[in-house]
Design an enzyme around this catalytic site. Structure first.
Site, PDB file in Angstrom:
ATOM      1  N   ASP A  39     -15.709 -40.014 -34.586  1.00 46.08           N
ATOM      2  CA  ASP A  39     -15.396 -38.658 -34.038  1.00 46.08           C
ATOM      3  C   ASP A  39     -16.439 -37.570 -34.615  1.00 46.08           C
ATOM      4  O   ASP A  39     -16.928 -37.602 -35.503  1.00 46.08           O
ATOM      5  CB  ASP A  39     -14.083 -38.067 -34.583  1.00 46.08           C
ATOM      6  CG  ASP A  39     -13.446 -36.967 -33.628  1.00 46.08           C
ATOM      7  OD1 ASP A  39     -12.489 -37.142 -32.855  1.00 46.08           O
ATOM      8  OD2 ASP A  39     -14.037 -35.885 -33.903  1.00 46.08           O
ATOM      9  N   ILE A  40     -16.913 -36.888 -33.516  1.00 42.78           N
ATOM     10  CA  ILE A  40     -18.024 -35.889 -33.542  1.00 42.78           C
ATOM     11  C   ILE A  40     -17.612 -34.787 -34.744  1.00 42.78           C
ATOM     12  O   ILE A  40     -18.447 -34.295 -35.339  1.00 42.78           O
ATOM     13  CB  ILE A  40     -18.348 -35.274 -32.460  1.00 42.78           C
ATOM     14  CG1 ILE A  40     -19.781 -34.644 -32.482  1.00 42.78           C
ATOM     15  CG2 ILE A  40     -17.298 -34.244 -31.926  1.00 42.78           C
ATOM     16  CD1 ILE A  40     -20.395 -34.456 -31.171  1.00 42.78           C
ATOM     17  N   ASN A  97      -2.641 -38.070 -29.471  1.00 44.64           N
ATOM     18  CA  ASN A  97      -2.188 -36.708 -28.809  1.00 44.64           C
ATOM     19  C   ASN A  97      -2.029 -36.925 -27.521  1.00 44.64           C
ATOM     20  O   ASN A  97      -2.927 -37.402 -26.795  1.00 44.64           O
ATOM     21  CB  ASN A  97      -3.154 -35.477 -29.119  1.00 44.64           C
ATOM     22  CG  ASN A  97      -3.567 -35.502 -30.593  1.00 44.64           C
ATOM     23  OD1 ASN A  97      -2.433 -35.445 -31.298  1.00 44.64           O
ATOM     24  ND2 ASN A  97      -4.595 -35.061 -31.105  1.00 44.64           N
ATOM     25  N   GLU A 105      -6.934 -32.766 -25.899  1.00 44.72           N
ATOM     26  CA  GLU A 105      -8.087 -31.962 -25.416  1.00 44.72           C
ATOM     27  C   GLU A 105      -8.965 -32.961 -24.699  1.00 44.72           C
ATOM     28  O   GLU A 105      -9.541 -32.271 -23.413  1.00 44.72           O
ATOM     29  CB  GLU A 105      -9.072 -31.392 -26.613  1.00 44.72           C
ATOM     30  CG  GLU A 105      -8.364 -30.379 -27.387  1.00 44.72           C
ATOM     31  CD  GLU A 105      -9.092 -29.903 -28.651  1.00 44.72           C
ATOM     32  OE1 GLU A 105     -10.203 -30.655 -28.952  1.00 44.72           O
ATOM     33  OE2 GLU A 105      -8.646 -29.027 -29.385  1.00 44.72           O
ATOM     34  N   VAL A 106      -9.139 -34.008 -24.652  1.00 46.14           N
ATOM     35  CA  VAL A 106      -9.897 -34.813 -23.956  1.00 46.14           C
ATOM     36  C   VAL A 106      -9.370 -35.713 -23.112  1.00 46.14           C
ATOM     37  O   VAL A 106      -8.490 -36.582 -23.511  1.00 46.14           O
ATOM     38  CB  VAL A 106     -11.059 -35.812 -24.739  1.00 46.14           C
ATOM     39  CG1 VAL A 106     -11.809 -36.669 -23.784  1.00 46.14           C
ATOM     40  CG2 VAL A 106     -11.913 -34.964 -25.591  1.00 46.14           C
ATOM     41  N   HIS A 110      -7.126 -41.813 -25.919  1.00 46.75           N
ATOM     42  CA  HIS A 110      -7.773 -42.375 -27.123  1.00 46.75           C
ATOM     43  C   HIS A 110      -6.731 -42.337 -28.311  1.00 46.75           C
ATOM     44  O   HIS A 110      -6.158 -41.511 -28.180  1.00 46.75           O
ATOM     45  CB  HIS A 110      -9.178 -41.313 -27.534  1.00 46.75           C
ATOM     46  CG  HIS A 110      -8.640 -39.777 -27.502  1.00 46.75           C
ATOM     47  ND1 HIS A 110      -8.736 -39.172 -26.211  1.00 46.75           N
ATOM     48  CD2 HIS A 110      -8.400 -38.799 -28.366  1.00 46.75           C
ATOM     49  CE1 HIS A 110      -8.305 -37.932 -26.685  1.00 46.75           C
ATOM     50  NE2 HIS A 110      -8.330 -37.846 -27.786  1.00 46.75           N
ATOM     51  N   HIS A 112      -6.503 -42.098 -32.325  1.00 49.10           N
ATOM     52  CA  HIS A 112      -7.366 -41.572 -33.685  1.00 49.10           C
ATOM     53  C   HIS A 112      -7.051 -42.558 -34.630  1.00 49.10           C
ATOM     54  O   HIS A 112      -5.682 -42.941 -34.855  1.00 49.10           O
ATOM     55  CB  HIS A 112      -7.090 -40.253 -34.062  1.00 49.10           C
ATOM     56  CG  HIS A 112      -7.071 -39.047 -33.090  1.00 49.10           C
ATOM     57  ND1 HIS A 112      -8.038 -38.341 -33.140  1.00 49.10           N
ATOM     58  CD2 HIS A 112      -6.623 -38.763 -31.951  1.00 49.10           C
ATOM     59  CE1 HIS A 112      -8.335 -37.296 -32.186  1.00 49.10           C
ATOM     60  NE2 HIS A 112      -7.425 -37.816 -31.457  1.00 49.10           N
TER      61      HIS A 112
END
Ligand code: 5GP
Length: 128
Positions: A39-40, A97, A105-106, A110, A112
């Protein structure tokens, strides 16, 4: 059709670009079904995202529309990534999420993976 309120799949979303190699990422794993990268903006000592290669907005359309092979392949990859990162023995947290209330958000599914240190017990916090 996605059911998460996030709209149809957008091929210009950041993870779509990342999967196509159009933007850089620190990949830690890839196979036929999934790609994993750091993750960024890590929220734990180790914070990796695992994304399916398929065009799925969220857990909603993935669990409804993906083939059994895609679902099995993807979730097996999640476990493989955690194992390869050495997270099995100490333990880790996996989180998805989904949609508005979930704070997604994206708009590309995905998972995590958080670990590398003991994590807070607090799993759910209402938005302030
Ligand atoms: P969400 O809130 O959708 O569950 O999580 C999206 C995650 O993607 C966030 O943890 C965020 O830091 C991460 N992220 C957003 N943009 C990028 C990016 O360009 N590269 C990487 N590696 N992670 C990103």
């Amino acid at each position: 059709m996605p059911v998460s309120g996030l709209g149809p799949y957008d091929d210009q979303n950041i993870f779509a670009k990342l999967l196509r190699g159009e933007i850089p990422s620190r990949r830690v794993y890839e196979d036929e079904w999934a790609v994993a990268f750091h993750d960024i903006a890590p929220q734990a000592k180790l914070h990796v995202l695992v994304v399916p290669r398929g065009r799925y907005v969220s857990l909603a359309d993935f669990t409804r529309d993906a083939s059994d092979a895609e679902i099995a392949g993807f979730f097996r990859a999640v476990g493989t990534v955690a194992r390869q990162l050495g997270l099995e023995a100490p333990g880790y947290r996996a989180l998805v999420n989904m949609g508005g209330d979930g704070g997604q958000e994206v708009p590309h599914l995905h998972v995590h993976l958080f670990g590398g240190e003991p994590l807070s017990q607090r799993m759910v916090a209402p938005r302030g």
